[in-house]
Scaffold this motif. Sequence first.
Motif, PDB file in Angstrom:
ATOM      1  N   TYR A  18      42.445   4.308  16.058  1.00 23.81           N
ATOM      2  CA  TYR A  18      41.309   3.397  16.192  1.00 23.81           C
ATOM      3  C   TYR A  18      40.123   4.109  16.837  1.00 23.81           C
ATOM      4  CZ  TYR A  18      38.720  -0.890  17.133  1.00 23.81           C
ATOM      5  OH  TYR A  18      37.751  -1.871  17.179  1.00 23.81           O
ATOM      6  N   LEU A  19      40.392   4.880  17.889  1.00 24.46           N
ATOM      7  CA  LEU A  19      39.317   5.627  18.559  1.00 24.46           C
ATOM      8  C   LEU A  19      38.677   6.641  17.609  1.00 24.46           C
ATOM      9  CD1 LEU A  19      40.886   6.219  22.088  1.00 24.46           C
ATOM     10  CD2 LEU A  19      39.025   4.632  21.478  1.00 24.46           C
ATOM     11  N   GLU A  20      39.494   7.284  16.795  1.00 20.54           N
ATOM     12  CA  GLU A  20      38.962   8.226  15.808  1.00 20.54           C
ATOM     13  C   GLU A  20      38.022   7.506  14.838  1.00 20.54           C
ATOM     14  OE1 GLU A  20      40.534  11.408  12.440  1.00 20.54           O
ATOM     15  OE2 GLU A  20      41.980  10.286  13.628  1.00 20.54           O
ATOM     16  N   GLY A  21      38.427   6.337  14.406  1.00 16.59           N
ATOM     17  CA  GLY A  21      37.567   5.543  13.527  1.00 16.59           C
ATOM     18  C   GLY A  21      36.300   5.090  14.232  1.00 16.59           C
ATOM     19  N   LEU A  22      36.431   4.657  15.497  1.00 10.92           N
ATOM     20  CA  LEU A  22      35.248   4.228  16.255  1.00 10.92           C
ATOM     21  C   LEU A  22      34.231   5.358  16.389  1.00 10.92           C
ATOM     22  CD1 LEU A  22      36.658   2.063  19.192  1.00 10.92           C
ATOM     23  CD2 LEU A  22      35.416   1.285  17.173  1.00 10.92           C
ATOM     24  N   ARG A  23      34.736   6.566  16.601  1.00 11.32           N
ATOM     25  CA  ARG A  23      33.824   7.705  16.760  1.00 11.32           C
ATOM     26  C   ARG A  23      32.960   7.888  15.512  1.00 11.32           C
ATOM     27  NH1 ARG A  23      36.254  13.423  18.163  1.00 11.32           N
ATOM     28  NH2 ARG A  23      37.203  13.049  16.142  1.00 11.32           N
ATOM     29  N   SER A  24      33.555   7.701  14.351  1.00 13.98           N
ATOM     30  CA  SER A  24      32.786   7.927  13.116  1.00 13.98           C
ATOM     31  C   SER A  24      32.025   6.695  12.639  1.00 13.98           C
ATOM     32  CB  SER A  24      33.714   8.433  12.003  1.00 13.98           C
ATOM     33  OG  SER A  24      34.659   7.450  11.669  1.00 13.98           O
ATOM     34  N   THR A  25      32.272   5.538  13.238  1.00 12.42           N
ATOM     35  CA  THR A  25      31.579   4.319  12.789  1.00 12.42           C
ATOM     36  C   THR A  25      30.765   3.709  13.922  1.00 12.42           C
ATOM     37  OG1 THR A  25      33.517   2.940  13.290  1.00 12.42           O
ATOM     38  CG2 THR A  25      33.327   3.798  11.040  1.00 12.42           C
ATOM     39  N   TRP A  26      31.462   3.110  14.867  1.00 12.88           N
ATOM     40  CA  TRP A  26      30.815   2.354  15.941  1.00 12.88           C
ATOM     41  C   TRP A  26      29.949   3.253  16.836  1.00 12.88           C
ATOM     42  CZ3 TRP A  26      31.221   1.781  21.338  1.00 12.88           C
ATOM     43  CH2 TRP A  26      30.754   0.571  21.859  1.00 12.88           C
ATOM     44  N   VAL A  27      30.488   4.395  17.238  1.00 16.55           N
ATOM     45  CA  VAL A  27      29.721   5.316  18.084  1.00 16.55           C
ATOM     46  C   VAL A  27      28.514   5.847  17.313  1.00 16.55           C
ATOM     47  CG1 VAL A  27      29.778   7.561  19.270  1.00 16.55           C
ATOM     48  CG2 VAL A  27      31.672   5.941  19.559  1.00 16.55           C
ATOM     49  N   ARG A  28      28.717   6.237  16.064  1.00 13.73           N
ATOM     50  CA  ARG A  28      27.612   6.745  15.243  1.00 13.73           C
ATOM     51  C   ARG A  28      26.518   5.678  15.088  1.00 13.73           C
ATOM     52  NH1 ARG A  28      27.874  11.195  11.561  1.00 13.73           N
ATOM     53  NH2 ARG A  28      30.068  11.176  12.078  1.00 13.73           N
ATOM     54  N   ALA A  29      26.913   4.439  14.845  1.00 15.17           N
ATOM     55  CA  ALA A  29      25.944   3.346  14.700  1.00 15.17           C
ATOM     56  C   ALA A  29      25.205   3.095  16.014  1.00 15.17           C
ATOM     57  CB  ALA A  29      26.640   2.080  14.231  1.00 15.17           C
ATOM     58  N   ASN A  30      25.930   3.148  17.131  1.00 14.10           N
ATOM     59  CA  ASN A  30      25.271   2.938  18.420  1.00 14.10           C
ATOM     60  C   ASN A  30      24.333   4.089  18.776  1.00 14.10           C
ATOM     61  OD1 ASN A  30      26.078   0.341  19.397  1.00 14.10           O
ATOM     62  ND2 ASN A  30      28.137   1.159  19.536  1.00 14.10           N
ATOM     63  N   GLU A  31      24.693   5.300  18.408  1.00 14.52           N
ATOM     64  CA  GLU A  31      23.786   6.430  18.631  1.00 14.52           C
ATOM     65  C   GLU A  31      22.497   6.244  17.815  1.00 14.52           C
ATOM     66  OE1 GLU A  31      23.600   9.085  20.677  1.00 14.52           O
ATOM     67  OE2 GLU A  31      25.396   8.355  21.714  1.00 14.52           O
ATOM     68  N   ALA A  32      22.634   5.764  16.586  1.00 13.84           N
ATOM     69  CA  ALA A  32      21.452   5.504  15.756  1.00 13.84           C
ATOM     70  C   ALA A  32      20.602   4.409  16.388  1.00 13.84           C
ATOM     71  CB  ALA A  32      21.862   5.119  14.335  1.00 13.84           C
ATOM     72  N   ALA A  33      21.234   3.328  16.830  1.00 11.21           N
ATOM     73  CA  ALA A  33      20.499   2.223  17.468  1.00 11.21           C
ATOM     74  C   ALA A  33      19.827   2.681  18.762  1.00 11.21           C
ATOM     75  CB  ALA A  33      21.441   1.062  17.735  1.00 11.21           C
ATOM     76  N   LYS A  34      20.499   3.539  19.500  1.00  7.61           N
ATOM     77  CA  LYS A  34      19.932   4.070  20.749  1.00  7.61           C
ATOM     78  C   LYS A  34      18.732   4.972  20.454  1.00  7.61           C
ATOM     79  CE  LYS A  34      21.653   6.129  25.027  1.00  7.61           C
ATOM     80  NZ  LYS A  34      22.832   6.738  25.669  1.00  7.61           N
ATOM     81  N   SER A  35      18.823   5.767  19.393  1.00  2.90           N
ATOM     82  CA  SER A  35      17.736   6.701  19.062  1.00  2.90           C
ATOM     83  C   SER A  35      16.449   5.985  18.671  1.00  2.90           C
ATOM     84  CB  SER A  35      18.165   7.653  17.941  1.00  2.90           C
ATOM     85  OG  SER A  35      18.179   6.999  16.691  1.00  2.90           O
ATOM     86  N   VAL A  36      16.561   4.758  18.172  1.00  2.00           N
ATOM     87  CA  VAL A  36      15.353   4.001  17.798  1.00  2.00           C
ATOM     88  C   VAL A  36      15.017   2.929  18.836  1.00  2.00           C
ATOM     89  CG1 VAL A  36      15.565   4.475  15.329  1.00  2.00           C
ATOM     90  CG2 VAL A  36      16.636   2.410  16.280  1.00  2.00           C
ATOM     91  N   GLY A  37      15.697   2.948  19.995  1.00  3.91           N
ATOM     92  CA  GLY A  37      15.368   2.058  21.106  1.00  3.91           C
ATOM     93  C   GLY A  37      15.894   0.641  20.988  1.00  3.91           C
ATOM     94  N   GLN A  38      16.837   0.398  20.078  1.00  3.42           N
ATOM     95  CA  GLN A  38      17.358  -0.965  19.926  1.00  3.42           C
ATOM     96  C   GLN A  38      18.418  -1.306  20.962  1.00  3.42           C
ATOM     97  OE1 GLN A  38      18.548  -0.943  15.824  1.00  3.42           O
ATOM     98  NE2 GLN A  38      16.469  -1.330  15.108  1.00  3.42           N
ATOM     99  N   ILE A  39      19.094  -0.299  21.484  1.00  2.96           N
ATOM    100  CA  ILE A  39      20.035  -0.491  22.587  1.00  2.96           C
ATOM    101  C   ILE A  39      19.732   0.565  23.640  1.00  2.96           C
ATOM    102  CG2 ILE A  39      21.812  -1.421  21.039  1.00  2.96           C
ATOM    103  CD1 ILE A  39      23.403   1.198  21.485  1.00  2.96           C
ATOM    104  N   THR A  40      20.196   0.324  24.865  1.00  8.05           N
ATOM    105  CA  THR A  40      19.963   1.296  25.940  1.00  8.05           C
ATOM    106  C   THR A  40      21.206   2.101  26.279  1.00  8.05           C
ATOM    107  OG1 THR A  40      20.412  -0.408  27.605  1.00  8.05           O
ATOM    108  CG2 THR A  40      18.106  -0.058  26.971  1.00  8.05           C
TER     109      THR A  40
END
Length: 155
Positions: free
Chosen positions: A55-77
Motif C-alpha cells: 500500500y505504501l509503495e502504491g501511495l508513493r506513486s499516486t497519493w504522494v505524487r499528487a500531493n507534491e503536485a498540489a503543493k508545487s502549485v500552492g493548493q496544499i501546504t
Amino acid sequence: MKHIFKVAGLAFAVAGMSLAVPANAQLTVWEDYTPQETVIELTYVKVEPGQLDYYLEGLRSTWVRANEAAKSVGQITDYGIYVVPFGSSEVNLVLRVNYPNMASLDPDKAEYDRFMEALGEANMDSSNQTVRELYNNIRELKGTYILRELEMKLD
C-alpha cells in the motif's frame, strides 16, 4: 420505591455535573480562542495484514505524487503519512493533508487545471488504475475528517 431511587440518582448526577463546570465557563470566539485558517484533512485507513508495504509503495506513486503536485502549485501546504502502532486494529494508517484555508476545498476549474498540468494526465491515469487494481483489494477507508485548530488564549 424504585422511582425514588431513580429520581435521587438523577438529582445526584445533575448536582455532580453542575459542580464540574465552572459558573463562568462561557468562552468567546476571538476573545478567548481564535479559529486558525489552516484546515487539516485526516483520512483513516485499515490496511489488510501483510499489505502495508504494498500500500505504501502504491501511495508513493499516486497519493504522494499528487500531493507534491498540489503543493508545487500552492493548493496544499503539507501532507503526511502516519502508521498507528498501538490501539484498536480498526485503523492502522492515517493520511494527512494541510490546506491553507477552507476556500482551498471549494471546486475551481482553474485550480483543477493547474493541478492537472503539474501532475500530468499520464500520472492521473496510472493513479486511477492503481486505485482500482490494488487499493480496493488491500485497504478500507474508515473515514475522512476535516479539522480546524482553535488557538486558546490564556488570561
